[in-house]
Structures are given as C-alpha cells and as structure tokens.
Design an enzyme around this catalytic site. Structure first.
Site, PDB file in Angstrom:
ATOM      1  N   ARG A   1      41.888  44.525  57.435  1.00 23.47           N
ATOM      2  CA  ARG A   1      42.131  45.558  58.195  1.00 23.47           C
ATOM      3  C   ARG A   1      43.210  45.064  59.454  1.00 23.47           C
ATOM      4  O   ARG A   1      42.652  45.919  60.450  1.00 23.47           O
ATOM      5  CB  ARG A   1      40.807  46.194  58.463  1.00 23.47           C
TER       6      ARG A   1
ATOM      7  N   ASP B   1      44.049  45.505  53.862  1.00 23.96           N
ATOM      8  CA  ASP B   1      43.025  46.109  52.993  1.00 23.96           C
ATOM      9  C   ASP B   1      41.619  45.789  53.284  1.00 23.96           C
ATOM     10  O   ASP B   1      41.473  45.191  54.349  1.00 23.96           O
ATOM     11  CB  ASP B   1      43.189  45.275  51.420  1.00 23.96           C
TER      12      ASP B   1
ATOM     13  N   ASP C   1      55.311  40.573  50.621  1.00 31.27           N
ATOM     14  CA  ASP C   1      56.329  41.191  50.245  1.00 31.27           C
ATOM     15  C   ASP C   1      56.653  42.696  50.404  1.00 31.27           C
ATOM     16  O   ASP C   1      57.212  43.352  50.275  1.00 31.27           O
ATOM     17  CB  ASP C   1      55.821  41.386  48.648  1.00 31.27           C
TER      18      ASP C   1
ATOM     19  N   GLU D   1      39.190  53.671  40.369  1.00 31.40           N
ATOM     20  CA  GLU D   1      38.681  54.876  39.792  1.00 31.40           C
ATOM     21  C   GLU D   1      39.572  55.365  38.503  1.00 31.40           C
ATOM     22  O   GLU D   1      39.136  55.835  37.537  1.00 31.40           O
ATOM     23  CB  GLU D   1      38.887  56.049  40.682  1.00 31.40           C
TER      24      GLU D   1
ATOM     25  N   PHE E   1      31.038  58.352  48.523  1.00 34.57           N
ATOM     26  CA  PHE E   1      31.009  57.002  48.852  1.00 34.57           C
ATOM     27  C   PHE E   1      31.582  56.821  50.127  1.00 34.57           C
ATOM     28  O   PHE E   1      32.400  57.686  50.785  1.00 34.57           O
ATOM     29  CB  PHE E   1      31.933  56.379  47.964  1.00 34.57           C
TER      30      PHE E   1
ATOM     31  N   ARG F   1      35.284  42.506  39.178  1.00 38.16           N
ATOM     32  CA  ARG F   1      34.708  43.360  40.133  1.00 38.16           C
ATOM     33  C   ARG F   1      33.854  44.453  39.468  1.00 38.16           C
ATOM     34  O   ARG F   1      34.279  45.066  38.650  1.00 38.16           O
ATOM     35  CB  ARG F   1      35.771  44.177  40.975  1.00 38.16           C
TER      36      ARG F   1
ATOM     37  N   LYS G   1      48.854  40.423  62.466  1.00 40.30           N
ATOM     38  CA  LYS G   1      49.054  39.508  61.535  1.00 40.30           C
ATOM     39  C   LYS G   1      50.116  38.461  62.409  1.00 40.30           C
ATOM     40  O   LYS G   1      49.947  37.210  62.188  1.00 40.30           O
ATOM     41  CB  LYS G   1      50.005  40.061  60.299  1.00 40.30           C
TER      42      LYS G   1
ATOM     43  N   ASP H   1      50.208  37.418  52.640  1.00 41.11           N
ATOM     44  CA  ASP H   1      49.468  38.991  52.327  1.00 41.11           C
ATOM     45  C   ASP H   1      48.436  38.821  50.917  1.00 41.11           C
ATOM     46  O   ASP H   1      48.831  37.835  50.081  1.00 41.11           O
ATOM     47  CB  ASP H   1      50.755  39.981  52.202  1.00 41.11           C
TER      48      ASP H   1
ATOM     49  N   ASN I   1      55.058  45.847  56.051  1.00 42.25           N
ATOM     50  CA  ASN I   1      54.127  45.377  56.943  1.00 42.25           C
ATOM     51  C   ASN I   1      53.874  43.792  57.117  1.00 42.25           C
ATOM     52  O   ASN I   1      53.104  43.169  57.844  1.00 42.25           O
ATOM     53  CB  ASN I   1      52.358  45.734  56.261  1.00 42.25           C
TER      54      ASN I   1
END
Length: 1340
Positions: free
Chosen positions: A867, A705, A893, A526, A567, A623, A873, A428, A896
């Site tokens: 995603r 993600d 962890d 943000e 966005f 990033r 998975k 993960d 999911n």
C-alpha cells in the site's frame, strides 16, 4: 542532507489550501487565473495537458549539453591543458594532440544524449496525440490529449485510458457508477468503482444539459496524494461535497462501463500521477564518478560500508600528483639551471628571462608534458566500450521474449558496469512478479482433494464441459472424477460447495448473450471462483436488489437474498443469508481459514483432512479459501432480523454494532471444503530471486497492493520462507524503540542490529505505506507522538479484535520485551527520545529515525512494502541510497513505478500490459522479470569485469610508458624536453596500444555465461568494489612505475659510456629503445591478463604491431623529413636501431625483466590465496537461535494463507442491497438519454486510433499438474481415497490478524436526504414472507 520525508510532507501541506478554482465549459474564465513565474512575469495557473519529459529542445540542446558535459571534471581538465598548449612559451606538445580527441569525445557523448532524448520526444508525442472526445459547443468531437484544458468536459468509453484527473459527472451505469482499473497507478488489480455526485447524476442527463453546465469546482491545489481529494461543486447556488470517490485519475482504465463523462480538474503535470513521477536524474556509474575523482582534486564522501580496501583520500588524485611532480621537476630546474648553462655554453642564449621566470615557464611545460598521463583516449574508448556492451545486451537472444516479440534493450549506454555492482533490487509486484492472472487450481470437498488431471490424459478426453452451454471455453481446470460427482447429483457436500460459490459473492453479470454471461468482478479472485462454479454447472445468471438467480445443472433457481455481510480486511470473510425456492433459509460463508475454523460447530475427520489439504496448498503457494454453511430456522432468523435492523438504524457505532450482529449469525457453521487459486507468477521468477539472493543481492517488493496478497506472493516466489522471523508493524516499532534507546550502539555501529540474534536469524519485514508515513514523519511532533498515535490506533483496533486477540497482543508485547532483555537491551516505554551523544548531536531526529529504520531493514533478508504510493516507493529507494550507499536497481512495469525507476541508480522497465511508461523512463527495458538474472549476473558482471580490467590496464600502460618522461628530466637538465618522438606520444594511446585494450573492454570473460549463472557468488566482487578500488589503483601505479624504471634505467645502464656504430647512446636511438621496450612490455601484460582468447584477440595484438611498423616507417621516411624536418626529425631512427642484434637483446632484456617477475608473483599469490568462503544463505539451525520469543515470532512451519483478501476496503455488497449498482428494466428511467448519439470510434481518423487491450485473459498455458507434498487424501488424476487416520495433534488456529479499515461496516446503510435512483437511504421495513412462496424484502 535533511529528512526526505519531512520536506516532502511540508510540500504536501502547503498544497492543501482550497485555492484551486475552475468552471466547466469556460476556458475564458479559467484562463484568468495567473501565478508568478519569474520576477514580474506571470503565467497561466492551470497547466495544459501536454506532457514533456525530454531534457532538450532545438535551442537548448547545444548549450545545455555542453554545460552538462563540462560538469565532468575530466573535461574541464582537458580544456585547461588545451589552452596551455596554445601558449608557445610553454607548449611542449602540439595543441591538436588533445583538441581533436576532446572534440571527438564531446561529439560522441552529445550524440548519445541526443539519441536518448529523441526517444523521449517520440514517447511524449505518442502520449500527447492520443485521442479523446471533448465537448465542443453542443457535441463531442475527437481531440488530442494535448488539446485538453482545465474545465473541459470529456467522454470516455470502455477500455479508454483517463487522459487527465476528472470529476465524474455521469455514466451509463446505474447511479452513474464507473468501474476503473488502477493497476497502472497503485498496483491493485481489483476493479474500483467511482460514483458521480448525485446532483450531476440527476441533472446532466443529456449532452445538451452538459453543454450548458456551468458548475464551479473549488478544491485543493495539485498534489501527489493518490488516495486523497477534497473539494466542493458550486452549482445553482448550492454547494455539493466532493471526495476521491468522485474523481477519475489520469492513467486509470475504464472497465465494464460503456460510457462516462468527466470534467477536467487537473491536467498535464498537475495530475496526481505526474506529480508522483519525479524528475529526470542524471545517472552516472560508480566508476565514472571515480574517474572524475582521480582526475582532479574533488572531495569524496564517506565510502560505502561494503566496499573493500581503504577509502579514497582526497589527496590521492592524479591532478595533484601531476602538480607535485611538475613542482619538483621545476625546483630541480631552479637549482641546476646556472650550473647547466655554465657547463653547456652552447645552449641557445635567446632566453633572457630571470631564473624565476624560466622556472615558472618550465613548471607549465612539465605540466603539459605530463598531461598525457591522463589520457583522453581512455575516456573515448570507455564510451565505445559502453556502447559495445549495450549492443551485446540488445543482441542477446536469451533475453528475447518471442510471445510479444520484445527483445532486451539498453536505453542507457553509460550504466553497464553499474549492473555488476547492484546491492538492492526494488521490484513492483503486479505485472512484474505476477502475470495478474488468477487460475482455479485445486479444491477440497468433504476432505477429498480434487487436483487437475494428468497432462497426458487430458488431451485424449477432449473438452469435458461440452454438455454445459454456459461453460467458459478458456477455463483450464480439468477433473473428470469431480465432474462425475457433480453430474451425479448424489453428493450433498459437492452440490452445496458449488452452490455457495455461485451465490456468495458480489459479482455482477452483463446480460449480453444469455448463454455466455459476462461477469464484472471486484477482483480476479472472485471472477475465477464464480467461473469455476459456472463450468461445473452452477451458473450465476442474474441478480436483483433482493434476489440472485442461479442455473443449477440446467434448472433455474431463484434465491431470496435476506442479508449480505460483506468482506473487509478485519472480518476476512463474507456471508450471504438466502431463502431457497423451497422456503428454507441458509447461510453461506467463505473466508480465511483462521476465521472459518473458529466458527465451526464441530471438528471431525472432514475438518482435519481439510486442514491438511490447506497446509498442502500453502506449500504449493496457492491462495486458499474456506467454505462453510448452515441451515437457519425461521425463529432464529426472525430474532436476528430485528437485531440487524436495530443495528442498521444506529447513528453511532453502527459498524461495530453490525459487526456484533454478524458474529451472532456466523456461528455453528458446517465446513464444506476449500478452494486453491494460483496467482500465477511470471516464468522463472522463483529461480531468478534465488539466484539474486545467492549473489548477495537483496530483493525488496514495493507494491501498492494489499498486504495479504503481497505476502502470499512473497511466499510464492520464495522471497519469504516458513522459517523466517517476519517482523510486522508492532514488532518493528518496538524494535526501533529499543534501538532508539541504545543510541550509543546506533552511532558507534555496534548496536542492537549487529547483535548475535539478528545476525544468526533469517528476518523479513512487512510494512505498509501508512506505517511508513507514521514512522518517518512522526518525529515532526513530540518524541512520544508515535507512541500516542499508536496507542490510539490500538484502542480503535481493540474494538474490532476477534476473540482471544487481546490476550495474544499482551503476550506478544511481553515476549518482544523478553527478547530484547535477552539481548541485554531494555525497552524504553517512555518514548522514543534518544540519548544523543557526540556525533549524534549533529543529526536531527528525522535523520536518526530514518537511519535506524534503514539499518533494520538492511539486515533483513527480505522486505515487503504494501500500500505504498509511487512517491513512497521513490522515498524508500532514496533512503537506501542515502544511508547504505549501495547501488540500487528498481524494476517495474507501470506508471506508478516511474518515480522509483528514476530515483534508483539503475532503472529497468518491463514492457507489459500496463503500458510503456515504465519502459520510456527506464535505463534498460526487458520483457520478463526472469531476464533480470541474466542482465545482472552475466552482462552486468561481464561489463564490470571488463571496465575494471580495462581501467587497471590503461593506468598501467600509461605509467609504464609516460613515467620515463620524468626520469628523462633528470638527465635533460629539467628542460621539459620530450623523451619520445612527438608522433609516438600522439598515437601511442590512440593507435599503437588501442586494439588489445579495446578487446579487453569489449570481449573479455573470466567465466562463461553458463558458469556465471551457476555461481552467483561471483557477483559479490562487484558489490565490494574488489576489481577496481584504491588498492588496485595503487597497484597499477606501482606496476607501471616499476616497468618505466626498468625500461629507462636498464637501457641507460647498457648504453652508458658506449660509442661506435652499435651504440644507442644518442638521443634518438635511446628514445626508440625505450619506446619499443615500453610497447612490448605492455603488450606482454595484455597477453598475460587476457583470459578469453579468440581470433579477435590475436588479431588485435597483431594489428597493433602492424600499425606501429607502418606509422613509424612513414613518420621516419626521408620524404616527410624533407617536407618538415621540425615535425619529422627522427629520420630512419628505428631502422638504424633494429638493424643491430645487440640492441634487440637489450629490448628483450627489458621485456623479460618486466614480465617474468610479474608472472612469478601472480602464480605465487594464486597459490597462497585462500578460497573465498562460501556465502551461506540459509539460516543456522534452530538451536543456535533458541531465544524465548521464537514461538511467537516464528510462525508455524506449515502456514496457510487465505486468498480472500479481495479488496483493501469493503466490496460491493452495500451497493447491491441498496440497488445502487443494479440496472433497471429497459425503458425505465435510464441514467442518460440514450437517444443522444455519441460519435463512435470509427469516426476517428485511422492515424490516431488505438486498439484497446484486454486487461485480463484466462491463461491456457498454466501448469496443470501439482504434486501434493502434504499427507492428504487426493483425487489428482481421477483417483480418490479416504484418509485412514486423523492427525495426532490439532492445528493451532491463533494466527496474527492483519490490520485494515475499520470505518464503514459492511452491509450498513447511511441516512441521507433526498429521493431518486441515486440517493442512498434507509431500506424499507422488513415484511413477512408470503404464504405462496412470494418474495421477501431484503433486510440488509
């Protein structure tokens, strides 16, 4: 085995019917729904909220555990032998010689299973006893999770975990919004918002109204689709639609919402997260399965391609060997029994059966006698070895994490050797590779890089933000030079830079403490940017529907918000159009570098130096985000406002129209600079992944993600590199088309993917969950279904493509086609239908599709799946297990990751902030990902080496001692008479030779732990099964047989035709000499193979001899002989033999003949053995892979990765501009009557209270110094210098876009009926600005 994905999808379609019905606050109504359970029995359709993950209960433990244990063929074999030993006609050994060890083995394994299951019961009890507030009558009372049922109304507070799948009814937030964190479900760290249906938001404004709420929900049956829900609410004669935006899923955590109320729709195992958890799988190691195959005749499936040596044929089994040997010896008895009786008339005449009957009984006698060749002691000692190696893992201080006081824990004791054979690691991302902490690391303003101050200087200066009462004390970034520039107020670029970060965002602020605002951000990115602006004096303090208030260096300024251009993953930018207090209009934009640079008005020195800075940031895996602005004149704005209003009111293609309007405004920008944010990895992640890759372990990242974040983390942890050929969805589809077209190579194993190109190029794969579904399920339709679906997607996407992307797409297709033509393979544009030949006809299209995908992925150095749902998975892990037949390890962890952890051969759970569900379902628990390196390369490899050496030695010593029974049968008339004393047979494996072999299994080391970490290549031996396979097993058989031949026939040859006091030609003396020779020979073998000598090893060998001396002296004593001559017949046999030196020389001769040739062969083999070629992990030079499509597929060497991928969908801009998300002034139409008193946490009994955890904390331990590897001007440590020259060549800006959502344009409005706070309607018509600087109504 059919297609996994196909069967699962059929189940999902079956559960799509709208047959799930429930009514609020009515348990009687909901209990009337039944479903068929078994035959004519029925049970309640709606499950309770109780979770049971344990395998056993008080009544089922004994029968179920025995049933599982006797699924092991070895246990059935031993039980069969014990039954035969109970028959006196054929018994040659006492029945208790196997019965007692079998009982011990069953008890040991049952105790281990019981301890594991008690842990599951304990974790279930903790979860089921969690507290929540349930509506009982007309008040909310504290109840346990297990007491919840479908139809109950529950109350949740901030930081509470959602106990079941709930329909959100109302909340204390504006418009009944509720913010949730879903990191434990889908891995995304962004806050998501859910909203109650407008009807419940308006009507359910008090607890009294909720108590009288009788709405009925009709929806789809429980299923595992986390991002899909369809239903309707029937109330007061009207139906109201429901979707996933109205539902809070079990496992979510309520964030930034004081109180919310929900109706239980699905409970317990019907919830979506539990539907994704999968079932408990019985995990067994490769060696455990191999032992059972060796014991009995069991058909073995096709061996893995990576294993060395020939495959195990089904006939090479010990059971079959014993049967054949027993049959051969019985036939010998048949042929010689008459001759034997004629010569030896003194044989007892009691047996009056026929020769056939006696031969039949003799066969079973031999079978029992030879059963000692399958030693029960080996299985008992294996359990102790597994337990000991598990305890070593628990005791390893190098895997202890002091900050959280979490040691490593082996929750399963039967998979230790499997840790030394792992070929694939599925990890993960969120919370496993990363800390989920975003840190503002660097920035570039007007071409000057401002990095963090030196660590040595920072403590001396103290806190530089004391002048700012709004500053966040946990903000770690320090740069004195930049702070002086900010406070000097002379640099226009610096002022606009921080002003943009304080204005251009969708962050909300909680007005609790005026001096310390609390921000609610859609993502930690943000929040980090707004916090940075706050610490440098540009503090975002408040916002309304049409304004935003910023405190700029102590001066309060209110900006009029004219439009917000939100966005999304296609635009890759966000813009805000504002009017400042002086009346000037400015456009502030931030976004990915590729889209910002395309919209700049000019390129000068600032732009080139900023590009170099971005490249430098990318090399440090930061990033990046570009900032730009421009001033807009009044006439231009008025014209644009009209077009924007027209686009907003369109009923068709509104999103596309708004996109074009935004494009018109976002041109001619002036670059301000760039920011660099560090998505902090856990300590040691990069080093761990590199070591695993050097050990030939492939690491795949499976995350829920978004793609941009996952790819950036892939570069940050060095899983991806700049010289990799990264395949994405379109390339993969075209490659598989070519692969599909070359079906001959697919089935013969010499196809496309074994070509020169992919073998000599480093390749990585990046896919998402939707593509995975399309790839693995599309062949349920026509063969061209995927092509048709893909064409539709491309058509939709083309309408959104930026300038120049269509041309790039055409060139990509041309170059990909050219690449495969270079390889001699033509792309077949007519579909995916294969030319099925030979064996391929037996496989369905789904199977061939899956095999092609897995084979392509297996040839990649890295695979990142974005995603993906928890079930996807697990599907990926299952596909690799199915087609690659490699040992898989899954680590995660969160909840999911549970299904993936259960599906993999080895599951590792991390004890992280997302809860303990992964740990509770894992085989091994760690605190940090970096400990995986030591777990595999040290403990896993050691365990594998120990178990393999133990098994090889045990097979050898068993054959060396027990094959003499077979040779003795040729000289005993095939009467199945034992050669050895009965007590020697019973205690040989349990006592006389136990300690040395136990030492090998527990403490043996070929190299030290430090050396194992320095040489990860040593791990490859376990992946290839080099230390224990068919060839090693045959070697042990041959070695043991040779030793038995020497011990028996050399002794027989020396004692032949001898007589007198020194002769040992009698039965007992001969038995003692052979037994001693065997015992000393196998002890010398143990001395030769032990590499890690300690005091324990010497003590083990010494005690083994002591046990033999003591037990033999007791069993051969005159006292025991008097008590039972039949059970203790060897009176003083050892004393008589050992008293003669000549006999000792015979024993020495046997040991020398067994030891010296073996030692000589090993020395010669080691001298002649070629060293293992070094595994070269790096790709060949560029000239080797000089293929035409390389310029397209191989990215530029210094890639820049944008951090502005905050959300998979649009942000909160639409909610802000419509006022949905904003609080009203106190006392004006609150959403819930706050006069109603809700019981607080203090009323809960302390025994069941839970202390809430903070999900995000700004780290104070981050790295504060990064050195620039790019050639950029910098101010790291307070020194600044302008770059003297401009780079010689411009940067190529054409970087491939990432597909994303295209529905629902940002900033758009939806026309619906109804009024009130919760309704979403058309904004009021625009007004002209007031003459005295009055406020202007928003346009967007």
């Amino acid at each position: 085995m059919g297609s996994l994905a196909y069967r699962e999808d059929l189940g999902e379609e079956k559960n799509s019917a709208f047959t799930w019905e429930l009514e609020a606050n009515s348990r009687d109504y909901n209990s009337q729904f039944k479903e068929k359970s078994f035959l004519c029995w029925q049970r309640r359709k709606h499950k309770s909220n109780v979770i049971h993950t344990a395998k056993y209960n008080v009544f089922s433990f004994l029968p179920l555990n025995l049933y599982e244990q006797f699924h092991r063929v070895s246990n059935l074999y031993f039980l069969f032998i014990i039954i035969l030993q109970g028959l006196p006609e054929i018994s040659t050994l006492p029945w208790f010689t196997l019965f007692v060890p079998l009982i011990c083995l069953l008890v040991i394994r049952a105790t281990r299973d019981l301890v594991d299951d008690i842990g599951r019961h304990r974790s279930d009890r903790i979860i089921n006893n969690r507290p929540c507030q349930t509506l009982v009558g007309k008040s909310f009372l504290w109840r346990k999770w297990e007491d919840l049922y479908v139809g109950d109304v529950v109350c949740l507070h901030k930081d509470n975990i959602v106990p079941a799948d709930l329909l959100l009814l109302a909340s204390t937030e504006p418009s009944s919004l509720c913010y949730v964190e879903t990191a434990d479900i889908d891995g995304e760290t962004n806050l998501k918002f859910r909203q109650a249906p407008p009807v419940t938001h308006h009507e359910l404004t008090s607890i009294r109204k909720m108590a009288s709420f009788q709405g009925k929900v009709v929806c789809e049956e429980p299923n595992s689709r986390l991002h899909h829900f369809v239903g309707c609410l029937e109330w007061n004669g009207r139906k109201h639609p429901l979707d996933i935006g109205n539902v809070l899923l079990r496992g979510c955590k309520v964030r930034n919402t004081d109180t919310c109320y929900g109706l239980v729709i699905y409970a317990g195992f019907d919830t979506k997260i539990m539907r994704n958890c999968g079932k408990i799988h019985l995990k067994r190691s490769r060696i455990d399965r191999l032992l059972n195959r060796l014991v009995a005749l069991v058909r073995r499936p096709r061996p893995p391609p990576s294993s060395s040596g020939p495959p195990f044929p089904s006939c090479a089994k010990i059971f079959l060997s014993l049967v054949l040997i027993s049959v051969a010896l019985s036939l010998g008895f048949w042929s010689k029994v008459k001759e034997f009786k004629a010569k030896h008339h003194y044989v007892s005449p009691r047996h009056v059966q026929s020769v056939a009957a006696e031969t039949f009984l003799t066969f079973w006698g031999f079978f029992i006698l030879l059963s000692v060749m399958v030693p029960m002691a080996m299985f008992i000692m294996v359990e102790f070895i597994y337990l000991g190696n598990s305890m070593f893992i628990n005791w390893d201080v190098h895997m202890y994490y002091a900050p959280q006081d979490v040691p490593a824990k082996a929750r399963s004791t039967s998979l230790n050797d499997q840790l030394g054979q792992v070929g694939y690691v599925f990890s993960d991302k969120t919370g496993t590779l990363t800390q989920n902490v975003m840190t503002f690391k660097k920035c570039c303003i007007a071409g000057i890089v401002y990095g963090p101050d030196d660590e040595e200087e920072a403590p001396c200066k103290g806190n530089p933000y004391l002048w700012n009462k709004f500053a966040d004390g946990k903000f770690p970034y320090r740069n004195a030079e930049l702070l002086r520039a900010v406070r000097g107020r002379t640099d226009e670029a610096v002022r606009e830079f921080w002003r943009l970060l304080a204005i251009c965002h969708t962050v909300m602020v909680q007005e609790k403490d005026p001096d310390q605002p609390v921000y609610q951000a859609a993502s930690p990115d943000e929040e980090a940017l707004v916090t940075a602006a706050r610490n440098f004096g540009y503090v975002f303090v408040a916002r309304t529907q049409d304004s935003i208030t910023v405190m700029e260096l102590g001066d309060k300024r209110v900006y009029q918000v004219l439009a917000m251009m939100d966005f999304n993953s296609m635009r890759k930018r966000m813009s805000v159009l504002v009017r400042n207090p002086e009346g000037a209009i400015y456009l502030y934009t931030k976004g990915a570098d590729v889209v910002i640079f395309e919209r700049l008005s000019k390129k000068g020195m600032t732009e080139w130096t900023t590009e170099e800075a971005l490249a430098s940031f990318a090399e440090e895996t930061l990033r990046t985000l570009c900032l730009a602005y421009k001033r807009v004149d009044e006439d231009t704005y008025e014209e644009w406002r009209q077009r924007h209003r027209e686009a907003s009111l369109r009923l068709q293609n509104r999103a596309h129209a708004l996109h074009q309007v935004y494009e018109e405004m976002e041109k001619g920008l002036q670059l301000l600079g760039a920011t660099a944010i560090e998505d902090r990895l856990q300590d040691g992640v990069c080093d761990t992944i590199q070591c695993l890759k050097q050990g030939n372990i492939k690491v795949w990242v499976l995350t829920g993600d978004k793609q941009e974040t996952a790819v950036n983390i892939g570069f940050a942890c060095q899983l991806l590199s700049e010289n990799m050929l990264i395949l994405e969805e379109k390339e993969i589809t075209r490659i598989l088309e070519a692969y599909w077209g070359s079906n001959d190579g697919l089935l013969a194993g010499q196809g496309l993917l074994q070509s020169r190109f992919l073998q000599q190029t480093k390749v990585a794969m990046v896919i998402n969950g939707e593509f995975l579904d399309q790839l693995l399920l599309s062949l349920r339709k026509e063969p061209r279904a995927l092509v048709r679906d893909e064409d539709v997607d491309v058509d939709v996407e083309e309408a959104w493509q930026e300038r120049g992307e269509r041309t790039t797409d055409f060139l990509r297709a041309q170059r990909v086609s050219l690449m495969w033509r270079t390889l001699g393979i033509q792309l077949r544009g007519t579909g995916l239908g294969p030319r099925v030949k030979d064996s391929g006809a037996r496989d369905g299209p789904e199977v061939r599709r899956e095999r092609a995908f897995v084979e392509l992925a297996a040839r990649c150095q890295a695979v990142i799946c974005c995603r993906v749902t928890p079930k996807q998975k697990a599907l990926i892990v299952a596909l690799v297990k199915k087609y690659q037949r490699a040992v898989t390890l899954a680590i995660g962890d969160g909840a999911n990751d549970v299904n993936m952890i259960k599906t993999a051969d080895v599951g590792v759970g991390l004890a992280g902030p997302e809860g303990m569900q992964a740990v509770q379902n894992s085989d091994y628990a760690l605190a940090q990902f970096c400990f995986l390196k030591r777990l595999l390369l040290v403990h896993g490899r050691w365990s594998y080496v120990r178990v393999c050496k133990f098994l090889r030695y045990f097979v050898y010593k068993t054959l060396a001692s027990m094959m003499a029974q077979v040779w003795f049968a040729f000289y005993s008339g095939f009467t199945a008479q034992p050669l050895y004393e009965g007590w020697f047979l019973a205690l040989f494996n349990l006592l006389f030779s136990t300690l040395p072999v136990l030492y090998i299994g527990l403490f043996e080391q070929d190299v030290s732990a430090e050396r194992s970490l320095e040489l990860p290549q040593l791990y490859i031996a376990g992946q290839k099964d080099e230390l224990f396979n068919y060839w090693v097993f045959l070697q042990a058989l041959a070695h043991g047989t040779a030793t038995s031949l020497v011990n028996f026939f050399v002794t027989l040859w020396v004692s032949h035709d001898s007589a007198g006091p020194t002769s040992f030609s009698d039965y007992q003396s001969f038995s003692v000499v052979v037994a001693l020779s065997s015992l000393l020979s196998i002890t010398m073998e143990a001395i030769l193979i032990i590499k890690y000598w300690t005091v324990l090893s010497v003590l083990a060998i010494f005690l083994s001899f002591c046990f033999y001396v003591v037990v033999t002296w007791g069993c051969q004593s005159f006292w025991l002989f008097q008590i039972s001559p039949e059970n203790f017949p060897f009176l003083y046999a050892d004393r008589n033999v050992l008293s003669h030196p000549s006999i000792l020389l015979v024993i020495l001769l046997n040991v020398s003949l067994n030891t010296l040739p073996t030692l000589a062969l090993r020395v010669i083999y080691q001298a002649l053995e070629k060293p293992r070629p070094k595994e070269v992990e790096e790709a060949p030079s560029e000239d080797i892979t000089a293929v035409e499509p390389a310029p397209y597929l191989r990215r530029e060497s210094r890639r820049r990765r944008s951090s502005y991928a905050f959300s998979h969908r649009e942000g909160y801009a639409e909610l802000i501009t419509q006022g949905t998300i904003l609080r009203r002034a106190p006392g004006v139409d609150n959403d819930l009557l706050m006069g109603q008193i809700i019981p607080c946490h203090e009323e809960l009994s302390p025994s069941i209270q839970e202390s809430p955890r903070c999900s995000r904390k700004m780290s104070l331990l981050g790295k504060t110094g990064h050195q620039h590897r790019g050639k950029v001007s910098s101010r790291d440590g307070g020194r600044a210098a302008r770059r003297p020259q401009i780079p010689g060549s411009p940067r190529e800006l054409a970087v491939r876009g990432v597909p994303g959502d295209v529905a629902g344009g940002a900033g758009g409005v939806t026309v619906v009926e109804g009024e009130g706070a919760g309704a979403v309607g058309v904004p009021p018509p625009p007004q002209q600005p007031a003459d005295e600087g009055g406020k202007v109504s928003p346009v967007g």
